[in-house]
Scaffold this motif. Structure first.
Motif, PDB file in Angstrom:
ATOM      1  N   THR A  83     -25.406  22.788 -18.943  1.00 13.34           N
ATOM      2  CA  THR A  83     -26.391  21.701 -19.015  1.00 13.34           C
ATOM      3  C   THR A  83     -26.646  21.283 -20.458  1.00 13.34           C
ATOM      4  O   THR A  83     -27.573  20.547 -20.741  1.00 13.34           O
ATOM      5  CB  THR A  83     -27.724  22.145 -18.381  1.00 13.34           C
ATOM      6  N   ALA A  84     -25.829  21.780 -21.380  1.00 19.52           N
ATOM      7  CA  ALA A  84     -26.070  21.527 -22.803  1.00 19.52           C
ATOM      8  C   ALA A  84     -25.818  20.066 -23.165  1.00 19.52           C
ATOM      9  O   ALA A  84     -25.157  19.326 -22.441  1.00 19.52           O
ATOM     10  CB  ALA A  84     -25.194  22.433 -23.646  1.00 19.52           C
ATOM     11  N   SER A  85     -26.362  19.668 -24.314  1.00 19.71           N
ATOM     12  CA  SER A  85     -26.234  18.288 -24.800  1.00 19.71           C
ATOM     13  C   SER A  85     -24.777  17.899 -24.975  1.00 19.71           C
ATOM     14  O   SER A  85     -24.440  16.729 -25.025  1.00 19.71           O
ATOM     15  CB  SER A  85     -26.933  18.143 -26.146  1.00 19.71           C
ATOM     16  N   GLU A  99     -22.352  15.210 -27.165  1.00 19.73           N
ATOM     17  CA  GLU A  99     -22.583  15.762 -28.493  1.00 19.73           C
ATOM     18  C   GLU A  99     -21.408  16.645 -28.880  1.00 19.73           C
ATOM     19  O   GLU A  99     -20.834  17.332 -28.036  1.00 19.73           O
ATOM     20  CB  GLU A  99     -23.882  16.583 -28.490  1.00 19.73           C
ATOM     21  N   THR A 151     -27.300  22.474 -34.809  1.00 22.96           N
ATOM     22  CA  THR A 151     -28.644  22.492 -34.241  1.00 22.96           C
ATOM     23  C   THR A 151     -29.148  23.922 -34.113  1.00 22.96           C
ATOM     24  O   THR A 151     -30.278  24.237 -34.503  1.00 22.96           O
ATOM     25  CB  THR A 151     -28.632  21.837 -32.843  1.00 22.96           C
ATOM     26  N   ALA A 198     -30.038  25.202 -37.421  1.00 23.51           N
ATOM     27  CA  ALA A 198     -31.312  24.661 -37.904  1.00 23.51           C
ATOM     28  C   ALA A 198     -32.489  25.348 -37.225  1.00 23.51           C
ATOM     29  O   ALA A 198     -33.535  25.579 -37.834  1.00 23.51           O
ATOM     30  CB  ALA A 198     -31.368  23.158 -37.651  1.00 23.51           C
ATOM     31  N   ILE A 199     -32.294  25.700 -35.970  1.00 27.63           N
ATOM     32  CA  ILE A 199     -33.352  26.337 -35.183  1.00 27.63           C
ATOM     33  C   ILE A 199     -33.584  27.786 -35.638  1.00 27.63           C
ATOM     34  O   ILE A 199     -34.619  28.373 -35.373  1.00 27.63           O
ATOM     35  CB  ILE A 199     -33.001  26.238 -33.672  1.00 27.63           C
ATOM     36  N   ASN A 226     -32.285  17.937 -18.447  1.00 29.30           N
ATOM     37  CA  ASN A 226     -31.628  18.745 -19.467  1.00 29.30           C
ATOM     38  C   ASN A 226     -32.093  18.388 -20.870  1.00 29.30           C
ATOM     39  O   ASN A 226     -32.295  17.228 -21.180  1.00 29.30           O
ATOM     40  CB  ASN A 226     -30.111  18.536 -19.411  1.00 29.30           C
ATOM     41  N   THR A 264     -31.072  20.826 -24.173  1.00 32.28           N
ATOM     42  CA  THR A 264     -30.793  22.071 -24.881  1.00 32.28           C
ATOM     43  C   THR A 264     -31.650  22.211 -26.118  1.00 32.28           C
ATOM     44  O   THR A 264     -32.213  23.258 -26.388  1.00 32.28           O
ATOM     45  CB  THR A 264     -29.351  22.081 -25.399  1.00 32.28           C
ATOM     46  N   ARG A 265     -31.709  21.125 -26.863  1.00 29.35           N
ATOM     47  CA  ARG A 265     -32.365  21.146 -28.153  1.00 29.35           C
ATOM     48  C   ARG A 265     -33.837  21.538 -28.027  1.00 29.35           C
ATOM     49  O   ARG A 265     -34.291  22.502 -28.634  1.00 29.35           O
ATOM     50  CB  ARG A 265     -32.274  19.740 -28.743  1.00 29.35           C
ATOM     51  N   ARG A 295     -32.139   7.451 -30.239  1.00 24.06           N
ATOM     52  CA  ARG A 295     -30.853   7.627 -29.572  1.00 24.06           C
ATOM     53  C   ARG A 295     -30.635   6.508 -28.553  1.00 24.06           C
ATOM     54  O   ARG A 295     -31.535   6.177 -27.778  1.00 24.06           O
ATOM     55  CB  ARG A 295     -30.847   8.970 -28.850  1.00 24.06           C
ATOM     56  N   GLU A 301     -26.916   7.190 -20.757  1.00 23.90           N
ATOM     57  CA  GLU A 301     -27.222   7.377 -19.346  1.00 23.90           C
ATOM     58  C   GLU A 301     -27.911   6.135 -18.775  1.00 23.90           C
ATOM     59  O   GLU A 301     -27.758   5.818 -17.614  1.00 23.90           O
ATOM     60  CB  GLU A 301     -28.156   8.577 -19.143  1.00 23.90           C
ATOM     61  N   PRO A 317     -30.017  14.398 -29.790  1.00 26.68           N
ATOM     62  CA  PRO A 317     -28.665  14.323 -30.355  1.00 26.68           C
ATOM     63  C   PRO A 317     -28.294  12.912 -30.809  1.00 26.68           C
ATOM     64  O   PRO A 317     -28.695  11.930 -30.183  1.00 26.68           O
ATOM     65  CB  PRO A 317     -27.762  14.771 -29.203  1.00 26.68           C
ATOM     66  N   VAL A 318     -27.561  12.882 -31.903  1.00 24.65           N
ATOM     67  CA  VAL A 318     -27.155  11.644 -32.551  1.00 24.65           C
ATOM     68  C   VAL A 318     -25.856  11.129 -31.927  1.00 24.65           C
ATOM     69  O   VAL A 318     -24.968  11.914 -31.635  1.00 24.65           O
ATOM     70  CB  VAL A 318     -26.923  11.930 -34.055  1.00 24.65           C
ATOM     71  N   ARG A 334     -23.088   9.597 -33.333  1.00 20.56           N
ATOM     72  CA  ARG A 334     -22.532   9.286 -34.654  1.00 20.56           C
ATOM     73  C   ARG A 334     -21.740   7.980 -34.578  1.00 20.56           C
ATOM     74  O   ARG A 334     -20.942   7.781 -33.672  1.00 20.56           O
ATOM     75  CB  ARG A 334     -21.623  10.420 -35.118  1.00 20.56           C
ATOM     76  N   GLU A 391     -25.783  13.732 -42.459  1.00 25.17           N
ATOM     77  CA  GLU A 391     -26.210  14.831 -43.341  1.00 25.17           C
ATOM     78  C   GLU A 391     -26.334  14.364 -44.796  1.00 25.17           C
ATOM     79  O   GLU A 391     -26.184  15.173 -45.710  1.00 25.17           O
ATOM     80  CB  GLU A 391     -25.238  15.999 -43.205  1.00 25.17           C
ATOM     81  N   PHE A 412     -31.655  17.377 -39.701  1.00 24.29           N
ATOM     82  CA  PHE A 412     -31.642  18.814 -39.441  1.00 24.29           C
ATOM     83  C   PHE A 412     -32.957  19.479 -39.887  1.00 24.29           C
ATOM     84  O   PHE A 412     -33.369  20.481 -39.304  1.00 24.29           O
ATOM     85  CB  PHE A 412     -30.399  19.473 -40.051  1.00 24.29           C
ATOM     86  N   MET A 452     -35.179  19.391 -36.932  1.00 21.15           N
ATOM     87  CA  MET A 452     -34.911  20.477 -35.967  1.00 21.15           C
ATOM     88  C   MET A 452     -35.523  21.792 -36.425  1.00 21.15           C
ATOM     89  O   MET A 452     -36.073  22.548 -35.640  1.00 21.15           O
ATOM     90  CB  MET A 452     -33.408  20.670 -35.816  1.00 21.15           C
TER      91      MET A 452
END
Lengths: 301, 301, 301
Positions: A70-72, A77, A85, A88-89, B44, B46-47, B209, B213, B251-252, B254, B264, B271, B274
């Motif tokens: 289920t990750a980004s 990404e 990420t 950074a966390i 979802n 993750t971040r 973002r 979706e 999430p970016v 890019r 960056e 970052f 985050m």
């Protein structure tokens, strides 16, 4: 700072990790509650993932849950952004399994956390390799002069490749066995032997899993035919060399690579390998952490 | 007792949480092993989920695993019954992300555990808002007199809405930028500026973002066209005001909202955001916990 | 060493676990960080899984994450090999929920870790049974002379079966209620009563969940018809015996088995049951661990 393939380690480093793994079998290290780990398994592997998690917990590390499904990354990404990420966390070490060979090349010089390779496509699987080495080393006390036969789907196996080079560097002789169609065209220098001969001559018979996902049985042979021609049957086990052992990275297809009743026989080290996996991975985690602290120290001085 | 939207907090409370987050950057609080948290992410992320889990673990809380994908809620159980179950089991704080706007209205007065809103549909996302505020506050030491441009899909963004009101309350001036079709008909009082102008005047360029979706590219413009017309290109970054910064909730995408090489760059705080997310969420967890203990105390006296 | 069904426990053992669960409501046991648990839920059940995890954490055990959905078992590995792997890795206790009735018969004599049955097909659900017993015992101080009516889908319920035998052994009288088609042909000795009669005579009305997965409504009756004919309506609750209680293993179909407004009414022990689930499972975990240590001790002597 990372642990990506065994090729980066000197023979001395390999022994250092093996000896540390042995030490960890009897000595509990002090807990490291300030270290944070995350396990990014983009390909399923309960065994390896559970083993790494157990290793992390036995080291007293914090394990962050991460659900690759289920990750980004499923939103498009990049792996790089996902790992950055986590960095950074505050994550210190990530174990990554990914279907792309050498996925880590795009990451290794750009992150300050440690990466341990949990398997990259058909490339490497260094923790499996290290635990296999530990199991052999515990059995024979040396690698020099040993004959190891790796049997099965050589071509698609990251275990075959990693183990072959590592065993050769440590002084063992490696043979391959199995269906000719599954030979690796890039490793033609390794002798091929029939299973009937292999069992008589080998100190270690290392069976590989037949990947149902990749090869449909029925094309060339049935499961039964595979077992009879290329597998370790009850008959062949009886002809094995004195003191020789059976290994398999698991999960085992019982009755295919190996007869059902041999999985837990006296010669089998299959569950021993799993047990060794935990201390091996603990030693690997300690190894990258030590390297990381050295680097930090160098940066300060 | 809950942390649902920033609207419930006084300006004084907001600063209290920001200052506590800053303190947590250097001071490790005593562990709270008797507190149990669960993270219910029905959408979802993750971040956000990893960041909350890290925050909980850094506070020494116990984190119960909860897999929204396989939860009873998929058997038709209501969110209320799920949360009441966790309360009965002994959970102290739940972080919930849910697709329904203001899902928490049906819960907040009926539960004794604390709810932290991890995002409700197109409504609010208070932890993102708080970490954005912290990042700006750390940069400029104040919100008064700052110009912040929020650029992109304003209409569908919970970040845009939460941040706009909070920044205005704290004394900043907010502009919007991006495709006219993505303006929010409920927020017509906020000035709209072209990106070329925005970069020259803003202290903070906050990119949103583009939600693949929700919006299919290709209808109105390609990714490249979006980038050229509405995104932060390399050219535009060169025209940014001195000491101004770039932010993005990630999430970016890019090369869409922002040029790949700017993610960056020196002006980017992406970052940093985050990193700030963890201490911000720690401060939010402490805030609700303190409120909860006050309430208990009141009930006793 | 295992906890598979209540049939293996003497009445004395059952009381022992109940009393220990009661003790745990007020006494925090010393943490057991050297014990490792894993929860293998091959059928979804947030409630039971979260409750076991909470119990393990409250005992200070380490809980290894295990995602049954992505486990090697989906590659065709047997449950036996999966459990043996966890044993090799160092897991002390596994809680298993599996769709196959008596899945544990193939495991129980071949493993050295402890198995707690978290539900086997339509067979047993001992932790639910124990927590139900605790809830009744706390209410009435005894089982002797109590009338318990179990109402609903008797035939497909592991709760009905486990609870019936256990309650009878402890001295209670059990009746069934519900649609005739859902009676269990193997338990024809248990009296069947209409719901209107049951509420007047029972000390405990234990409602079962109508399994939407198994029975499509609409065949024989709609949800509304089920509620009127076989459910606990507001009217029926008013006719319940003085001091009688309502139980339900949850998740509840509000308005089907039970009227929405009765779920948290004064007679309802539904959330009490969930609360009791944690201490009950703690006591069960302690019970198997104590048995396991006895066995180890015997092996040494």
């Amino acid at each position: 700072m990372h642990f990506l393939t065994l090729d980066e380690l000197t023979v001395e480093d390999i022994y250092k990790v093996l000896h540390q793994a042995e030490t960890l079998q009897t000595h509990q290290p002090p807990p490291k509650p300030d270290l944070y780990a995350a396990n990014l398994f983009f390909e399923n592997s309960t065994r390896t993932k559970c083993s790494f998690e157990m290793a992390q917990r036995k080291l007293g590390m914090n394990v962050l849950s991460f659900d690759a499904g289920t990750a980004s990354i499923s939103k498009g990404e990049s792996l790089y952004d996902t790992v950055k990420t986590l960095e950074a966390i505050g994550v210190d070490v990530v174990v990554i399994r990914h279907s792309e060979e050498r996925y880590f090349d795009a990451l290794k010089d750009k992150v300050s956390l440690s990466i341990i390779n949990g398997g990259d496509g058909m490339g490497h699987h260094p923790s499996q390799c290290m635990l296999d080495l530990l199991t052999i080393y515990q059995e024979f006390g040396t690698f020099k002069g040993l004959t190891v036969t790796i049997a099965g789907d050589i071509r698609h196996s990251r275990v075959a490749r990693s183990n072959t080079y590592a065993l050769q560097r440590l002084g063992a002789e490696v043979n391959f066995s199995g269906p000719p169609a599954w030979r690796d065209p890039e490793m033609t220098d390794i002798p091929f032997v029939e299973m009937d001969q292999a069992v008589k001559e080998s100190d270690v018979v290392m069976l590989l899993r037949v990947q149902h996902e990749r090869h449909a049985f029925g094309e060339n042979f049935t499961k039964q035919e595979y077992h009879q021609q290329f597998g370790l049957t009850v008959d062949r086990e009886r002809k094995m060399k004195k003191n020789s052992i059976i290994m398999h990275p698991a999960p085992v297809n019982r009755g295919v690579e190996i007869a059902d009743e041999l999985v837990e026989c006296e010669r089998s080290r299959i569950f021993k390998q799993m047990k060794n996996g935990v201390v091996t991975r603990m030693a690997m985690l300690q190894y990258v952490q030590a390297k990381r602290e050295e680097t930090k120290h160098e940066l300060i001085n």
